[in-house]
Design a protein around this motif. Structure first.
Motif, short mmCIF file in Angstrom:
data_model
loop_
_atom_site.label_atom_id
_atom_site.label_comp_id
_atom_site.label_asym_id
_atom_site.label_seq_id
_atom_site.Cartn_x
_atom_site.Cartn_y
_atom_site.Cartn_z
N THR A 3 0.93 -1.09 -0.03
CA THR A 3 0.19 0.25 -0.03
C THR A 3 0.84 1.32 0.15
OG1 THR A 3 -1.66 -1.03 1.23
CG2 THR A 3 -1.98 1.19 1.32
N ARG A 4 0.99 2.05 -0.94
CA ARG A 4 1.30 3.42 -1.09
C ARG A 4 1.15 4.22 -0.14
NH1 ARG A 4 5.10 5.89 -3.84
NH2 ARG A 4 5.10 8.27 -4.35
N ASN A 5 -0.33 4.75 -0.28
CA ASN A 5 -1.05 5.96 0.37
C ASN A 5 -1.19 5.27 1.86
OD1 ASN A 5 -0.30 7.71 -1.79
ND2 ASN A 5 -2.25 6.91 -2.80
N LYS A 6 -0.32 5.29 2.78
CA LYS A 6 -0.73 4.73 4.00
C LYS A 6 -1.41 5.53 5.13
CE LYS A 6 3.57 3.26 4.01
NZ LYS A 6 4.66 2.61 4.44
N VAL A 7 -1.50 7.01 4.73
CA VAL A 7 -1.88 8.04 5.67
C VAL A 7 -3.12 8.45 5.33
CG1 VAL A 7 -1.25 10.21 6.67
CG2 VAL A 7 0.56 8.57 5.99
N ILE A 8 -4.16 8.68 6.22
CA ILE A 8 -5.37 9.30 5.73
C ILE A 8 -5.59 10.70 6.85
CG2 ILE A 8 -6.42 7.62 7.57
CD1 ILE A 8 -9.01 7.80 5.54
N HIS A 9 -6.00 11.67 5.89
CA HIS A 9 -6.09 12.85 6.68
C HIS A 9 -7.63 13.17 6.37
CE1 HIS A 9 -4.37 17.26 7.26
NE2 HIS A 9 -5.26 17.25 8.11
N ILE A 10 -8.26 13.53 7.51
CA ILE A 10 -9.72 13.91 7.39
C ILE A 10 -10.08 15.11 7.81
CG2 ILE A 10 -12.16 12.98 8.04
CD1 ILE A 10 -10.87 10.06 8.22
N SER A 11 -10.86 16.07 7.25
CA SER A 11 -11.28 17.32 7.98
C SER A 11 -12.74 17.18 8.14
CB SER A 11 -10.86 18.42 6.89
OG SER A 11 -11.47 19.60 7.31
N LEU A 12 -13.18 17.48 9.32
CA LEU A 12 -14.61 17.30 9.71
C LEU A 12 -14.94 18.86 10.12
CD1 LEU A 12 -15.23 14.23 12.18
CD2 LEU A 12 -15.91 14.48 9.69
N ASN A 13 -15.86 19.57 9.20
CA ASN A 13 -16.41 20.70 9.39
C ASN A 13 -17.99 20.76 9.65
OD1 ASN A 13 -13.95 22.26 7.68
ND2 ASN A 13 -14.40 20.00 6.76
N PRO A 14 -18.16 21.10 10.86
CA PRO A 14 -19.67 21.28 11.20
C PRO A 14 -20.16 22.49 10.61
CG PRO A 14 -18.35 20.74 13.02
CD PRO A 14 -17.32 21.09 12.03
N HIS A 15 -21.50 22.79 10.47
CA HIS A 15 -22.16 24.09 10.13
C HIS A 15 -21.92 25.10 11.08
CE1 HIS A 15 -25.19 26.86 8.84
NE2 HIS A 15 -25.12 26.05 7.81
N PRO A 16 -21.48 26.27 10.46
CA PRO A 16 -21.16 27.55 11.34
C PRO A 16 -22.06 27.86 12.56
CG PRO A 16 -20.60 27.94 9.11
CD PRO A 16 -21.51 26.76 8.99
N ASP A 17 -23.34 27.44 12.16
CA ASP A 17 -24.33 27.61 13.21
C ASP A 17 -24.30 26.57 14.20
OD1 ASP A 17 -25.10 29.98 11.69
OD2 ASP A 17 -26.69 28.92 10.71
N ASP A 18 -23.81 25.43 14.28
CA ASP A 18 -23.78 24.72 15.24
C ASP A 18 -22.64 24.93 16.16
OD1 ASP A 18 -25.80 22.61 14.03
OD2 ASP A 18 -23.98 21.91 12.91
N ARG A 19 -22.91 25.26 17.14
CA ARG A 19 -22.08 25.87 18.43
C ARG A 19 -21.81 24.54 19.32
NH1 ARG A 19 -19.99 30.35 16.41
NH2 ARG A 19 -21.74 31.71 15.44
#
Length: 415
Positions: free
Chosen positions: A62-78
């Motif tokens: 497996t070449r791409n062994k790293v996973i990078h995830i960005s989780l973005n809640p809605h701006p109105d979710d405090r």
């Protein structure tokens, strides 16, 4: 909640990008799994890399062994930090990464607080985790979490057009840190295949990069030097060797970055999305400034390179929706520098319409009755008859001149 998933090879780059945010007060380390945390609120990047590598056998296919995830809640979710951590853990569990080593970071450097997760794509035996339809599964999971916890539905189009990276501003000081954060974020987020595309991308954020070559102790070396620029592209302040920033943005790392986007762009047909957007905007305008503004509103930036005479000799499109950087010629012949130059310099393209005025009708002197004559006689109209003397000759010459000018104009327009 919008999730953006990137797989790659640079573990250190992903850890350094997020760890530096935490260590410089622009983020928090919320949680981790199977990775040491001393509880100080800081990230020991080198130690974290060692811990991750214990779960990443070197001799794997497996070449791409790293996973990078960005989780973005809605701006109105405090959401509180604890709520964001719980969401991230549940998301990873449903995605199949709950038992993997991972770190969960919260970024606070922009008003829209969001999460970044770094994990690995292989198990302890080197087998790749199931990545089939991972984006589709991720979308289903975020929708489930929104419904379960009463969160606002994700607005993916708004997120795609939202670029959280900021321009380097030398007047704010600590230029090295600004440049470092920018180049690390760019390396972790975008796909590019040439040094020219990389340089065009960095120019959006007032950074430029140059290759440095030389000989040391009889050995040739290659390196990169980064510099901050102003909005006009002029260098400001001192340059920084890539080694002063980190190996994740050095010459070898950038070359490796060039290698794998081709398959991703081809398999996911990412270039098609950019091509359709650019073609649609080109159909709407012949004005370059308007073309740039319309593209930007759709989440695409374009960087032109001009000769001293102002002619376009290069064009690079940066699609923030897909993270792809594409030279115009890669999109197709109609998007090359020469084609765009012709498009924006068509006759009258940048010329305002000529004012059109009506002259006041003069009173007719005297009405004449038209009488048909034989072929050898003049009709009395002068322009088409056999008698072309006096005023009639002048009118005939004027008519011929008008016809000649119309022919020239039509030829000039390629008609």
């Amino acid at each position: 909640m919008v999730a953006k998933i990137t797989v790659g090879t640079s573990l250190y780059g992903a850890l350094a990008y997020n760890g530096m945010k935490v260590n410089e007060g622009e983020g928090k380390l919320l949680a981790g799994n199977k990775v040491f945390d001393d509880g100080s609120g800081r990230v020991d990047i080198a130690r974290a890399e060692q811990d991750f590598k214990r779960y990443m056998p070197e001799n794997v296919r497996t070449r791409n062994k790293v996973i990078h995830i960005s989780l973005n809640p809605h701006p109105d979710d405090r959401l509180t930090d604890m709520e964001m951590e719980s969401l991230a853990r549940e998301y990873l569990e449903k995605l199949g990464y709950g038992d993997q080593p991972y770190l969960i970071f919260k970024h606070e450097d922009i008003n829209r607080h969001h999460l970044h997760i770094v994990s690995v794509n292989v198990d302890e035996n080197g087998r790749r985790l199931n990545k089939d339809f991972i984006h589709r599964r991720s979308k289903r999971i975020t929708t489930e979490l929104e419904r379960k916890y009463g969160l606002h539905p994700a607005d993916r189009r708004q997120h795609r057009n939202d670029n959280s990276l900021r321009k380097v501003d030398a007047s704010q000081g600590d230029v090295k840190r600004q440049v470092s954060n920018t180049v690390k974020a760019v390396m972790a987020t975008y796909k590019f295949r040439t040094m020219g595309e990389y340089r065009a991308l960095l120019s959006l954020y007032n950074v430029t990069v140059e290759e440095a070559r030389g000989m040391v102790n009889g050995r040739e070396y290659h390196g990169l030097v980064y510099s901050a620029t102003d909005d006009g592209g002029n260098k400001v302040g001192n340059p920084f060797k890539a080694s002063c920033i980190g190996k994740s943005v050095g010459y070898e790392a950038v070359l490796r970055r060039f290698e794998y986007p081709n398959a991703q762009i081809r398999d996911k047909r990412l270039a098609d999305m950019t091509r359709k957007t650019v073609a649609a905007v080109l159909d709407r305008t012949y004005r370059k400034d308007e073309f740039v503004a319309l593209l930007k509103a759709k989440g695409v930036d374009v960087v032109f390179r001009h000769t001293d005479g102002g002619r376009i000799y290069g064009a690079t499109f940066i699609d923030h929706r897909t993270g792809c950087v594409l030279n115009g010629s890669r999109l197709g012949r109609e998007f090359s520098a020469n084609a765009l130059q012709e498009h924006f310099t068509l006759p009258y393209a940048d010329t305002p319409p000529m004012p059109f005025t009506l002259t006041r009708d003069e009173p007719q002197a005297e009405a004449h009755t038209y009488v048909e004559h034989g072929e050898s006689h003049s009709t009395g109209l002068g322009l088409l008859g056999g008698d072309a003397s006096g005023a009639q000759a002048e009118e005939a010459a004027f008519e011929r001149e008008l016809k000649r000018k119309r022919k020239k104009r039509r030829k000039g327009l390629g008609l």
